[in-house]
Design a protein around this motif. Structure first.
Motif, short mmCIF file in Angstrom:
data_model
loop_
_atom_site.label_atom_id
_atom_site.label_comp_id
_atom_site.label_asym_id
_atom_site.label_seq_id
_atom_site.Cartn_x
_atom_site.Cartn_y
_atom_site.Cartn_z
N THR A 30 0.83 -1.20 0.00
CA THR A 30 0.00 0.00 0.00
C THR A 30 0.86 1.25 0.00
OG1 THR A 30 -0.19 0.05 2.42
CG2 THR A 30 -1.90 -1.14 1.21
N ALA A 31 0.33 2.29 -0.63
CA ALA A 31 0.98 3.59 -0.66
C ALA A 31 -0.10 4.65 -0.55
CB ALA A 31 1.78 3.77 -1.94
N GLY A 32 0.20 5.72 0.18
CA GLY A 32 -0.76 6.80 0.37
C GLY A 32 -0.58 7.97 -0.57
N THR A 33 0.50 7.95 -1.35
CA THR A 33 0.75 9.01 -2.33
C THR A 33 1.20 8.39 -3.64
OG1 THR A 33 3.10 9.26 -1.79
CG2 THR A 33 1.53 10.61 -0.51
N ALA A 34 1.06 9.15 -4.70
CA ALA A 34 1.50 8.68 -6.02
C ALA A 34 3.01 8.46 -6.03
CB ALA A 34 1.08 9.66 -7.10
N THR A 35 3.74 9.35 -5.39
CA THR A 35 5.19 9.24 -5.35
C THR A 35 5.62 7.93 -4.67
OG1 THR A 35 5.39 11.64 -5.27
CG2 THR A 35 7.31 10.38 -4.60
N ASP A 36 5.00 7.62 -3.54
CA ASP A 36 5.31 6.36 -2.85
C ASP A 36 4.90 5.16 -3.70
OD1 ASP A 36 6.32 7.80 -0.72
OD2 ASP A 36 4.52 7.54 0.52
N GLY A 37 3.77 5.27 -4.37
CA GLY A 37 3.30 4.19 -5.24
C GLY A 37 4.25 3.93 -6.40
N ILE A 38 4.74 4.99 -7.01
CA ILE A 38 5.69 4.85 -8.12
C ILE A 38 6.98 4.18 -7.62
CG2 ILE A 38 7.17 6.16 -9.71
CD1 ILE A 38 4.80 8.19 -9.89
N GLU A 39 7.43 4.57 -6.44
CA GLU A 39 8.64 3.97 -5.88
C GLU A 39 8.43 2.48 -5.60
OE1 GLU A 39 11.27 4.42 -1.86
OE2 GLU A 39 10.55 6.26 -2.80
N LEU A 40 7.28 2.13 -4.98
CA LEU A 40 6.99 0.73 -4.72
C LEU A 40 6.87 -0.06 -6.01
CD1 LEU A 40 4.43 0.66 -1.77
CD2 LEU A 40 6.60 -0.55 -1.90
N PHE A 41 6.25 0.53 -7.02
CA PHE A 41 6.11 -0.14 -8.30
C PHE A 41 7.48 -0.44 -8.90
CE2 PHE A 41 5.80 -0.30 -12.89
CZ PHE A 41 4.79 -1.23 -13.07
N SER A 42 8.37 0.52 -8.85
CA SER A 42 9.72 0.35 -9.40
C SER A 42 10.51 -0.71 -8.65
CB SER A 42 10.48 1.67 -9.36
OG SER A 42 9.86 2.62 -10.18
N ASP A 43 10.35 -0.73 -7.32
CA ASP A 43 11.12 -1.66 -6.49
C ASP A 43 10.57 -3.09 -6.52
OD1 ASP A 43 12.76 0.43 -5.76
OD2 ASP A 43 11.82 0.73 -3.80
N ARG A 44 9.25 -3.23 -6.48
CA ARG A 44 8.63 -4.54 -6.27
C ARG A 44 7.96 -5.16 -7.49
NH1 ARG A 44 7.60 -5.57 -0.76
NH2 ARG A 44 7.07 -7.63 -1.53
N ARG A 45 7.67 -4.37 -8.51
CA ARG A 45 7.02 -4.87 -9.74
C ARG A 45 5.80 -5.75 -9.44
NH1 ARG A 45 8.30 -1.66 -13.78
NH2 ARG A 45 10.51 -1.50 -14.10
N PRO A 46 4.74 -5.16 -8.88
CA PRO A 46 3.55 -5.95 -8.53
C PRO A 46 2.84 -6.46 -9.78
CG PRO A 46 3.10 -3.62 -8.32
CD PRO A 46 4.57 -3.74 -8.59
N ASP A 47 2.02 -7.48 -9.58
CA ASP A 47 1.24 -8.06 -10.67
C ASP A 47 0.05 -7.18 -11.04
OD1 ASP A 47 2.69 -10.64 -10.91
OD2 ASP A 47 2.01 -10.86 -8.84
N VAL A 48 -0.52 -6.51 -10.04
CA VAL A 48 -1.71 -5.68 -10.24
C VAL A 48 -1.53 -4.37 -9.47
CG1 VAL A 48 -4.20 -5.51 -9.85
CG2 VAL A 48 -3.20 -7.71 -10.45
N VAL A 49 -1.99 -3.27 -10.07
CA VAL A 49 -1.97 -1.97 -9.40
C VAL A 49 -3.38 -1.40 -9.42
CG1 VAL A 49 -1.08 0.40 -9.44
CG2 VAL A 49 0.40 -1.51 -10.13
N ILE A 50 -3.85 -0.99 -8.26
CA ILE A 50 -5.11 -0.26 -8.14
C ILE A 50 -4.73 1.15 -7.72
CG2 ILE A 50 -7.32 -0.05 -6.97
CD1 ILE A 50 -7.27 -3.11 -6.69
N LEU A 51 -5.10 2.11 -8.55
CA LEU A 51 -4.61 3.48 -8.40
C LEU A 51 -5.77 4.45 -8.30
CD1 LEU A 51 -2.11 5.36 -8.58
CD2 LEU A 51 -2.31 5.23 -11.06
N ASP A 52 -5.83 5.17 -7.19
CA ASP A 52 -6.84 6.20 -6.98
C ASP A 52 -6.56 7.37 -7.92
OD1 ASP A 52 -8.88 7.72 -5.91
OD2 ASP A 52 -7.85 8.19 -4.04
N VAL A 53 -7.59 8.05 -8.35
CA VAL A 53 -7.40 9.18 -9.27
C VAL A 53 -7.01 10.44 -8.51
CG1 VAL A 53 -8.56 10.66 -10.94
CG2 VAL A 53 -8.97 8.21 -10.98
N LYS A 54 -7.61 10.66 -7.36
CA LYS A 54 -7.31 11.88 -6.58
C LYS A 54 -6.38 11.54 -5.43
CE LYS A 54 -11.55 14.28 -7.69
NZ LYS A 54 -12.70 15.01 -7.20
#
Length: 64
Positions: A30-54
């Protein structure tokens, strides 16, 4: 085991996903910000991403 990344700043949404998606069936990141989410995505390469718009720092569409 599949990995799911949830990027959302609402505590109720994060809580609900944590209740539904539990190990050992799914690894939930889980990530509470887009920046944290992008970092987690780069580091962990998840199979699925659910991304809030706001999100507090970037639009989810910009992060996408």
């Amino acid at each position: 085991m599949p990995t799911l990344l949830l990027v959302d700043d609402e505590p109720a949404i994060l809580y609900a996903f944590r209740r539904v998606f539990q190990e050992p069936d799914v690894t939930l990141l889980t990530a509470g910000t887009a920046t944290d989410g992008i970092e987690l995505f780069s580091d962990r390469r998840p199979d699925v991403v659910i991304l809030d718009v706001k999100l507090p720092d970037l639009s989810g569409l910009d992060a996408f």
